[in-house]
Design a protein around this motif. Sequence first.
Motif, PDB file in Angstrom:
ATOM      1  N   PHE A  14       0.986  -1.387  -0.227  1.00 31.59           N
ATOM      2  CA  PHE A  14      -0.107   0.018   0.053  1.00 31.59           C
ATOM      3  C   PHE A  14       1.076   1.208  -0.073  1.00 31.59           C
ATOM      4  N   SER A  15       0.511   2.080  -1.070  1.00 28.48           N
ATOM      5  CA  SER A  15       1.366   3.230  -0.997  1.00 28.48           C
ATOM      6  C   SER A  15       0.741   4.345  -0.536  1.00 28.48           C
ATOM      7  N   LEU A  16       0.890   5.156   0.459  1.00 29.91           N
ATOM      8  CA  LEU A  16       0.653   6.144   1.167  1.00 29.91           C
ATOM      9  C   LEU A  16       0.545   7.436   0.174  1.00 29.91           C
ATOM     10  N   LYS A  17       1.753   7.404  -0.418  1.00 31.40           N
ATOM     11  CA  LYS A  17       2.088   8.507  -1.486  1.00 31.40           C
ATOM     12  C   LYS A  17       0.816   8.605  -2.750  1.00 31.40           C
ATOM     13  N   LYS A 138      -9.685   9.060 -13.577  1.00 30.68           N
ATOM     14  CA  LYS A 138      -9.153   8.579 -12.282  1.00 30.68           C
ATOM     15  C   LYS A 138      -9.134   7.305 -11.911  1.00 30.68           C
ATOM     16  N   GLY A 139     -10.299   6.491 -12.502  1.00 25.18           N
ATOM     17  CA  GLY A 139     -10.296   5.062 -12.233  1.00 25.18           C
ATOM     18  C   GLY A 139      -9.233   4.293 -12.799  1.00 25.18           C
ATOM     19  N   VAL A 140      -8.965   4.738 -13.960  1.00 24.93           N
ATOM     20  CA  VAL A 140      -7.798   4.185 -14.586  1.00 24.93           C
ATOM     21  C   VAL A 140      -6.433   4.414 -14.094  1.00 24.93           C
ATOM     22  N   LEU A 141      -6.196   5.512 -13.611  1.00 21.00           N
ATOM     23  CA  LEU A 141      -5.114   6.031 -12.809  1.00 21.00           C
ATOM     24  C   LEU A 141      -4.901   5.015 -11.587  1.00 21.00           C
ATOM     25  N   LEU A 142      -5.957   4.815 -11.114  1.00 27.13           N
ATOM     26  CA  LEU A 142      -5.792   4.165  -9.639  1.00 27.13           C
ATOM     27  C   LEU A 142      -5.557   2.821 -10.048  1.00 27.13           C
ATOM     28  N   LYS A 143      -6.085   2.062 -11.267  1.00 24.91           N
ATOM     29  CA  LYS A 143      -5.599   0.694 -11.679  1.00 24.91           C
ATOM     30  C   LYS A 143      -4.446   0.748 -11.907  1.00 24.91           C
ATOM     31  N   ARG A 144      -3.588   1.608 -12.477  1.00 22.80           N
ATOM     32  CA  ARG A 144      -2.369   1.647 -13.151  1.00 22.80           C
ATOM     33  C   ARG A 144      -1.396   2.077 -12.187  1.00 22.80           C
ATOM     34  N   THR A 145      -1.768   2.658 -10.986  1.00 22.56           N
ATOM     35  CA  THR A 145      -0.766   3.152 -10.112  1.00 22.56           C
ATOM     36  C   THR A 145      -0.945   2.099  -8.797  1.00 22.56           C
ATOM     37  N   ILE A 153      -8.514  -0.975  -2.199  1.00 22.61           N
ATOM     38  CA  ILE A 153      -9.603  -0.950  -1.364  1.00 22.61           C
ATOM     39  C   ILE A 153      -9.158   0.285  -0.450  1.00 22.61           C
ATOM     40  N   LYS A 154      -7.882   0.015   0.150  1.00 23.53           N
ATOM     41  CA  LYS A 154      -7.349   1.105   1.228  1.00 23.53           C
ATOM     42  C   LYS A 154      -7.406   2.480   0.705  1.00 23.53           C
ATOM     43  N   THR A 155      -6.992   2.520  -0.395  1.00 18.36           N
ATOM     44  CA  THR A 155      -6.888   3.819  -0.998  1.00 18.36           C
ATOM     45  C   THR A 155      -8.218   4.422  -1.243  1.00 18.36           C
ATOM     46  N   PHE A 207       2.818  14.537  -9.498  1.00 20.21           N
ATOM     47  CA  PHE A 207       3.958  13.792  -8.939  1.00 20.21           C
ATOM     48  C   PHE A 207       3.871  12.706  -8.041  1.00 20.21           C
ATOM     49  N   CYS A 208       2.858  12.484  -7.335  1.00 19.65           N
ATOM     50  CA  CYS A 208       2.624  11.223  -6.210  1.00 19.65           C
ATOM     51  C   CYS A 208       2.250  10.174  -6.921  1.00 19.65           C
ATOM     52  N   CYS A 209       1.203  10.208  -7.805  1.00 22.30           N
ATOM     53  CA  CYS A 209       0.657   9.055  -8.781  1.00 22.30           C
ATOM     54  C   CYS A 209       1.307   8.573  -9.972  1.00 22.30           C
ATOM     55  N   VAL A 210       2.340   7.681  -9.765  1.00 22.29           N
ATOM     56  CA  VAL A 210       3.290   7.221 -11.145  1.00 22.29           C
ATOM     57  C   VAL A 210       2.773   5.894 -11.295  1.00 22.29           C
ATOM     58  N   GLU A 211       2.400   5.582 -12.739  1.00 22.38           N
ATOM     59  CA  GLU A 211       1.763   4.514 -13.203  1.00 22.38           C
ATOM     60  C   GLU A 211       2.980   3.351 -13.501  1.00 22.38           C
ATOM     61  N   PHE A 212       2.458   2.256 -13.235  1.00 22.51           N
ATOM     62  CA  PHE A 212       3.620   1.063 -13.620  1.00 22.51           C
ATOM     63  C   PHE A 212       3.614   1.098 -15.180  1.00 22.51           C
TER      64      PHE A 212
END
Length: 461
Positions: A14-17, A138-145, A153-155, A207-212
């Motif tokens: 889980f990434s707090l960033k 934003k949903g795609v961002l969540l999926k790829r980060t 779920i935590k995010t 800057f916080c949300c970086v995709e794989f």
Amino acid sequence: MKKQLTLQERAQKFSLKNAVGYALQDGTNTLGALLVSYVTFYATDSLYLSAVSIGMVLAFSRVFDGITDLLAGALIDRTRTRWGKARPFVLVGFLYWVSVVAIFSTPERFSDIGKLIWIFVTYNLCNAVFNTLIGVSKGVLLKRTTVSDSARIKTLTMTSLLVSLAAIVIAVVLPLLIAKNNTPGGWRMLAIGFAVIGCISTAITFFCCVEFTEDELVELGLEKAGQGKETKLSFRDYGRAIIKNKYMVIYVAQYAVAMLAMGLFNGAGTYYYSTNLGDLTLMSAVSMVSFLSYPLYPIYPKIIAKIGPINFTRATFLIGAIGFAARAMVGNNLVLLCVSSFFAGFLLTGINLVGQEITIQCMDYSYLKNGIRAEGIYMALTGFTYKAAMGVSSAIMGFLLGIANYDGAQSVQPTSAHIMINLMFNIIPAVVGVLMFFTFKSIRVGEENQKLRAALQAEEE
């Protein structure tokens, strides 16, 4: 010295960033949406435009807003940059806040027609273009980060809690700020102040949300090397992909019913307290009980990890249904009204918390089953469904009030109006909650994905 995490460890952690970045984007969008929701008041009481004319402008805008969701989804699916697929659209946040300022900077020297045209253009750029691109991506961002189900779920839980708290604070503070700034210049400065906060949050999110990367996703077994059909899909292909995805079809249908119920009980709330209970001030007092559910948010991820997102959502539907059914019978007894409303508040807790996770699982099912990676269009479909449901629920509420002979000009309403208001505010949501409890279990997409991944790994070995 800080330990360097392996790719597998980073994927599961889980990434707090990431969570902070994602929550900031959602929170500032809520801030902007609340401010923009006052555009009618701004137009009538600051620009002195006709309420009917501004109402027509916004009505036409909402039709356009629904269409752009699907276009935004297709655009996101075709996007490939060095920053990833969804991350570039975080930067649209800067344009969004420019458009918010533009709405509340309508030139005073313009004629009434000129002012209406200005608001129509800037409002559509703000909502139908920029906000839609942010919302769908934003949903795609969540999926790829965040590729781990538990971390997502935590995010989502953290985001939901922070956004809910922020929305309550803003809802209290914003009217006070508006009362002191209800002039064209005051509105402009208020919008600029909000925009500064929004732009800072946008930069932090980027800057916080970086995709794989694609290579990392392949190494993690989440993508198949060289398989990128999503960049070549037409709208007909998207339609076929969605129709073939039985779980997405089922989920969207159930989501539409749930949102229709939400639109009805949200819209009927004022009528229920003012007409049926005869005291609108009770609404504010009862609304305060929602705070009591917030301490439960930290334990939701553990519950979801234990019973799964589908069963968690089913449980909240059932608890909410019991609360709505009880509230239909308690009258204006404040204690019973608060208790029943507390449980009624759980009706949409599950779908609000894990709805994006279910949509992401449906994306994975489409890819694993048919080899088609359609991410943006799936998020767009849920966004379109929400907007359509809100519009339809408003029309249904007006129709039902009409056939029940509700007349706002009368101080006393007929019994038929009281019954209909109670039906919309309590009975229909209770019935929908029970219906969702029994039908939501048909969405076994998580289990199906596990089987498909196992079969895929067996083939590769």
